[in-house]
Design a protein around this motif. Structure first.
Motif, PDB file in Angstrom:
ATOM      1  N   TYR A 161       4.823  -8.240  -3.346  1.00  0.00           N
ATOM      2  CA  TYR A 161       4.739  -6.972  -2.612  1.00  0.00           C
ATOM      3  C   TYR A 161       5.547  -7.059  -1.316  1.00  0.00           C
ATOM      4  O   TYR A 161       6.295  -6.132  -0.982  1.00  0.00           O
ATOM      5  CB  TYR A 161       3.281  -6.645  -2.299  1.00  0.00           C
ATOM      6  CG  TYR A 161       3.126  -5.331  -1.543  1.00  0.00           C
ATOM      7  CD1 TYR A 161       2.958  -4.141  -2.250  1.00  0.00           C
ATOM      8  CD2 TYR A 161       3.194  -5.284  -0.154  1.00  0.00           C
ATOM      9  CE1 TYR A 161       2.850  -2.933  -1.564  1.00  0.00           C
ATOM     10  CE2 TYR A 161       3.090  -4.082   0.524  1.00  0.00           C
ATOM     11  CZ  TYR A 161       2.924  -2.905  -0.185  1.00  0.00           C
ATOM     12  OH  TYR A 161       2.834  -1.717   0.481  1.00  0.00           O
TER      13      TYR A 161
ATOM     14  N   ASN B 149       1.239 -12.135  -6.097  1.00  0.00           N
ATOM     15  CA  ASN B 149       1.245 -10.678  -5.926  1.00  0.00           C
ATOM     16  C   ASN B 149       1.546 -10.286  -4.483  1.00  0.00           C
ATOM     17  O   ASN B 149       2.279  -9.336  -4.217  1.00  0.00           O
ATOM     18  CB  ASN B 149      -0.109 -10.085  -6.326  1.00  0.00           C
ATOM     19  CG  ASN B 149      -0.240  -9.871  -7.823  1.00  0.00           C
ATOM     20  OD1 ASN B 149       0.402 -10.544  -8.616  1.00  0.00           O
ATOM     21  ND2 ASN B 149      -1.088  -8.933  -8.212  1.00  0.00           N
TER      22      ASN B 149
ATOM     23  N   ASN C 291      -1.111  -1.228  -5.377  1.00  0.00           N
ATOM     24  CA  ASN C 291      -0.064  -1.955  -6.103  1.00  0.00           C
ATOM     25  C   ASN C 291      -0.111  -3.462  -5.890  1.00  0.00           C
ATOM     26  O   ASN C 291       0.348  -4.225  -6.753  1.00  0.00           O
ATOM     27  CB  ASN C 291       1.315  -1.429  -5.696  1.00  0.00           C
ATOM     28  CG  ASN C 291       1.623  -0.083  -6.307  1.00  0.00           C
ATOM     29  OD1 ASN C 291       1.006   0.308  -7.290  1.00  0.00           O
ATOM     30  ND2 ASN C 291       2.566   0.646  -5.729  1.00  0.00           N
ATOM     31  N   ILE C 292      -0.646  -3.905  -4.774  1.00  0.00           N
ATOM     32  CA  ILE C 292      -0.680  -5.348  -4.508  1.00  0.00           C
ATOM     33  C   ILE C 292      -1.570  -6.082  -5.504  1.00  0.00           C
ATOM     34  O   ILE C 292      -1.455  -7.297  -5.691  1.00  0.00           O
ATOM     35  CB  ILE C 292      -1.115  -5.619  -3.047  1.00  0.00           C
ATOM     36  CG1 ILE C 292      -0.590  -6.989  -2.587  1.00  0.00           C
ATOM     37  CG2 ILE C 292      -2.636  -5.523  -2.882  1.00  0.00           C
ATOM     38  CD1 ILE C 292      -0.656  -7.205  -1.094  1.00  0.00           C
TER      39      ILE C 292
ATOM     40  N   ARG D  42       3.382   2.017   3.997  1.00  0.00           N
ATOM     41  CA  ARG D  42       3.700   0.641   3.596  1.00  0.00           C
ATOM     42  C   ARG D  42       2.711  -0.314   4.237  1.00  0.00           C
ATOM     43  O   ARG D  42       2.456  -0.269   5.440  1.00  0.00           O
ATOM     44  CB  ARG D  42       5.127   0.258   4.024  1.00  0.00           C
ATOM     45  CG  ARG D  42       5.469  -1.205   3.706  1.00  0.00           C
ATOM     46  CD  ARG D  42       6.865  -1.575   4.186  1.00  0.00           C
ATOM     47  NE  ARG D  42       7.138  -2.973   3.901  1.00  0.00           N
ATOM     48  CZ  ARG D  42       6.975  -3.969   4.774  1.00  0.00           C
ATOM     49  NH1 ARG D  42       6.557  -3.711   6.001  1.00  0.00           N
ATOM     50  NH2 ARG D  42       7.245  -5.219   4.437  1.00  0.00           N
TER      51      ARG D  42
ATOM     52  N   ASN E 207       8.683  -4.225  -1.046  1.00  0.00           N
ATOM     53  CA  ASN E 207       8.236  -2.949  -0.495  1.00  0.00           C
ATOM     54  C   ASN E 207       8.626  -2.821   0.980  1.00  0.00           C
ATOM     55  O   ASN E 207       8.934  -3.773   1.637  1.00  0.00           O
ATOM     56  CB  ASN E 207       6.727  -2.824  -0.638  1.00  0.00           C
ATOM     57  CG  ASN E 207       6.309  -2.634  -2.093  1.00  0.00           C
ATOM     58  OD1 ASN E 207       6.264  -1.524  -2.595  1.00  0.00           O
ATOM     59  ND2 ASN E 207       5.999  -3.732  -2.764  1.00  0.00           N
TER      60      ASN E 207
END
Length: 213
Positions: free
Chosen positions: A209, A205, A135-136, A168, A213
């Motif tokens: 994140y 990004n 996702n990053i 995570r 998160n």
């Protein structure tokens, strides 16, 4: 009340009142102060482009300081040796377990030293390469090939490594990319706009994140 829970409460309350970022000071002789315009420029880019509200004053913070927990995001860079004391290792470990995020950007020459110190912080974890579909690399900007190359040093591919705690990402180590150089004022390296923009978007990004998160 357990110490870890107390630390988590401190972190959560500091996050509620402000989004803060800082540069990590460390011992060992490495130049922790390298790229002084990098993080301030990244903060400005994020505030202008992805609607963050990060304090534009970027402080430096020592690894062993209790105020480390005031910062949800810590950036670390340099070219040389890094040494953390036992108390600093414990503080960094508690900080990362309590919701903090550490981004280490090798500015060329840090790799052989920082890997040893990361192992001290997380002796039971493996520093693993982060795949390009993480996702990053997806939001708010898409990097389908993973970490971008900003500056060339030894003709090696850019790599992103990480330590994960309960799925995570808590520690990100960017290698052979030199993102921080791309965040610096234009006149420092005279990078073309396309390179600087790529570096800033990847930095956005990372911050996105870390805060979400």
């Amino acid at each position: 009340m357990k110490k870890s829970f107390c630390l988590l409460l401190i972190f959560c309350f500091s996050f509620l009142f402000a989004q803060e970022v800082a540069v990590l000071k460390y011992n060992g002789g490495g130049d922790w102060y390298a790229n002084p315009t990098s993080l301030p420029n990244l903060v400005k880019f994020c505030n202008q482009n992805i609607n963050t509200k990060i304090n534009t004053k970027v402080n430096s913070i020592e690894a062993g300081s209790s105020t480390l927990f005031d910062y949800p995001f810590i950036h670390m860079t340099g070219h040389g040796n890094v040494v953390f004391s036992p108390s600093e290792i414990e503080n960094l470990h508690n900080y990362l377990l309590s919701g903090g995020f550490l981004h280490i950007d090798d500015n060329y020459g840090m790799d052989e030293y920082i890997r040893k110190e990361i192992k001290k912080i997380f002796p039971n974890e493996v520093l693993q390469e982060i795949p390009s579909n993480h996702n990053i690399f997806k939001a708010p900007y898409n990097f389908p090939n993973g970490l971008p190359k900003i500056h060339e040093h030894e003709n090696k591919k850019p790599q992103a490594f990480g330590i994960f705690v309960e799925n995570r990402l808590v520690l990100l180590y960017t290698f052979e990319s030199d993102l921080g150089d791309g965040w610096e004022d234009k006149e420092v390296h005279n990078d073309p706009i396309s390179i600087r923009e790529k570096a800033l978007k990847m930095g956005a990004n990372i911050l996105f994140y870390a805060f979400n998160n």
